[in-house]
Design an enzyme around this catalytic site. Sequence first.
Site, short mmCIF file in Angstrom:
data_model
loop_
_atom_site.label_atom_id
_atom_site.label_comp_id
_atom_site.label_asym_id
_atom_site.label_seq_id
_atom_site.Cartn_x
_atom_site.Cartn_y
_atom_site.Cartn_z
N GLU A 184 0.86 -1.19 0.00
CA GLU A 184 0.00 0.00 0.00
C GLU A 184 0.90 1.24 0.00
O GLU A 184 1.80 1.36 0.82
CB GLU A 184 -0.90 -0.03 1.25
N GLU A 308 -10.52 4.86 9.14
CA GLU A 308 -10.67 4.47 7.74
C GLU A 308 -11.17 3.03 7.61
O GLU A 308 -10.64 2.23 6.84
CB GLU A 308 -9.34 4.66 6.99
N ARG A 353 -11.31 17.54 10.24
CA ARG A 353 -10.48 16.34 10.41
C ARG A 353 -9.19 16.64 11.16
O ARG A 353 -8.68 15.81 11.92
CB ARG A 353 -10.19 15.74 9.02
N ASP A 382 -2.41 14.53 6.91
CA ASP A 382 -1.96 13.26 6.36
C ASP A 382 -0.73 13.38 5.48
O ASP A 382 -0.84 13.29 4.26
CB ASP A 382 -3.10 12.63 5.55
N GLU A 410 3.87 9.16 -0.93
CA GLU A 410 2.47 9.07 -1.35
C GLU A 410 1.95 10.40 -1.90
O GLU A 410 1.24 10.44 -2.89
CB GLU A 410 1.62 8.61 -0.16
C1 BDP Z 1 -3.19 7.50 4.27
C2 BDP Z 1 -3.04 6.50 3.18
C3 BDP Z 1 -3.68 5.17 3.50
C4 BDP Z 1 -3.18 4.70 4.87
C5 BDP Z 1 -3.45 5.79 5.89
C6 BDP Z 1 -2.89 5.44 7.26
O1 BDP Z 1 -3.64 7.01 2.01
O2 BDP Z 1 -3.33 4.25 2.49
O3 BDP Z 1 -3.79 3.52 5.23
O4 BDP Z 1 -2.81 6.98 5.50
O5 BDP Z 1 -1.89 6.04 7.63
O6 BDP Z 1 -2.34 8.56 4.00
O7 BDP Z 1 -3.45 4.61 7.97
#
Ligand code: BDP
Length: 722
Positions: A184, A308, A353, A382, A410
Amino acid sequence: MSLKNIFLTLLIGCFPFIMFSGNGYDLWLRYDKITDVHLKQSYLNNLSSVYKFGASPSLDVATKELVTGFHGFFEAQISKAAKIEKNAIVLGTKENLPQELLSILNSDFEKINEEGYILKKVTYQGKKITIITAKTDVGIVYGTFRLLKEIQLHHEISALDIQDSPKIQKRVLNHWDNLDRTVERGYAGFSIWDWHHLPDLIKTEYIDYARANASIGINGTVLTNVNANALVLTEQYITKVKALADVFRPFGIQVYLTARFSAPMEIGGLKTADPLAPEVRAWWSKKTNEIYAEIPDFGGFVVKANSEGQPGPRNYDRSHVDGANMLADALAPHKGIVMWRAFVYSEENPDDRAKQAYSEFVPVDGDFRENVLLQVKNGAIDFQPREPFHPLFGAMPDTNIMMEFQITQEYLGFSSHLVFLPKMWEEVLNEDTFTHGENATVAKVIDGSLSNRKLTGMAGVANIGTEKNWTGHPFGQANWYGFGRLAWDPYLDSKTITKDWLQMTFTNDDGFVTPMAELMIDSREAVVNYMTPLGLHHIMDAGHHYGPGPWIKDMPRADWTSVYYHKADSLGIGFDRTVSGSDALSQYALQIQKKYDSPETIPQKYLLWFHHLPWNYKMENGQNLWINLASKYQEGVEEVEKMNTTWSKMKPFVDNERFNKVASLLKIQLKEAKWWRDACLLYFQQFSKMELPQFIPTPEHNLEYYQSLKSPYAPGIKPSWN
Ligand code: BDP
């Protein structure tokens, strides 16, 4: 010799060079030949042979590394002597050293901690020797890599007197690797863990991975994705994990796993995963016992809960503390730890958020067990190109707080863009939280010194995969390297890191190192400028997060869209996080609130993070916001142009393979920097209704074109997420 034979001889002769020089596999551990005869002689005068006091797998690792280094530097064999010779390198932990040496080193030992090392030229039994010693085995490994680094940097070693120790205890990589070997947010191929062939096939890559990590002091690896699969906790997989743990142990690296909160139901047959249910507690306790029976130095668990879509204690009306402490209790008898992630935000919570993690965790400060670390991302949203530091730093003095950085890019151009991340991490670590006394920096929260925490840590989401050079972009290696260096010493400046890395990875030639160090340092601001200047954030394309997508709306959740974050409208742009808006600013110390509350006094780099301002708002330089926004985008593009020019002059210093790869990638970066600039400015222009300033070249395409671009197979994401 026939023509064919000449060709074959040449090919075989070149083979090691092709294999190990140009493809980048050997990372910063190249141990390039020392060609300067005087330098070579001065080293050889100090390195006659290796002698060991005591025996252990770590000492073997250290000796082997010295042999490898010696071979690389001098194309010679270093002898392993049965007695101490003049100018020998002598290895041994404190408990194995003879009294005569101990008494010389007494005050040195006072300067190091359990993982630290001493590297010192001393006279023993009338002979000058170089001693590498430490309180524990792993310290010897670190000291050995330090000696090799001194040689790689062409430093003098005839009067070594170095004592060094890590300032942070848990220095871990987080692999977001799935059991099917997809990664991922991974942009460097597949997972290096070949689960299917484990435990029987131990790949050379595992050993080289461990060497690389040990060389920069990384002492833990979380093998699996935070979006966890319970299967890794079954007997079949524990055997595989054990095989990796056995490889890593001599290098001082502990393995950790991600624990899926619902595992007791998914693989344990229970009806609940309620952390307060006795059968659930008993299940985790039995599970950890099973793991430790196989892996006595298992590190512990990382948990992403109620975030998430991941299961967690909230599913049972229990708190994060209940969840974390339950696992902590199961691990405590084995000295294991829980790294509980603070990356928590809920679809049911309409609040900004950026505020949610703070609201969730600050009220429970002091309630977590001693073996819990709360793992906090550097910023509250993030891993964006730039975020203000997370308000949780400094706000939970009675909780062990660890840092989570993202090494994999990312949100920063995947493995196509050259962005030197330690520059960004340094910015965060140096920020003053104004929480407890003078100069209360984030670094002081992380190393525990600010509120006297006993357990400390730093995690980095790995950028490693099956690409020959591990990270895809040759300069991605610098981010792995730099993470390790900062985890060891969060006060280190990023300039030192660039120089060390460049010298070890490419050449010591100043004609290369000076311009390239500058390029790397500037690369961070460049990416901020061409992607998200002036405090903009989260405006990339949806799902895979590649390329611009300021137009993204209509996602399953508002806080996954871009329009939620930039809030561009006819009145202006930016997220009002002052008291007239979401009031996220109130989560910071008063000094910060005061400064950031007004658009006149807030650092401009955070302007639109905290303020919604009119397009014609007049900024420090007398120009309006629209012009400033455009000029930042342009600066970003121009910086990448400069990076291309600088690199084009580096050909004499670099092998063809790496030179060409970086040159091509920099071209991609330039193309994409322009893509970002044009797409974002055309999109925002709909609201500003102002002309593009003269200094912006006419965009190649119209907005519709940019909006129509799709990357359905961009790497790093499960297809179902797209
Ligand atoms: C986000 C990513 C996701 C991760 C999440 C996380 O897009 O894939 O699972 O962070 O840190 O930035 O849990």
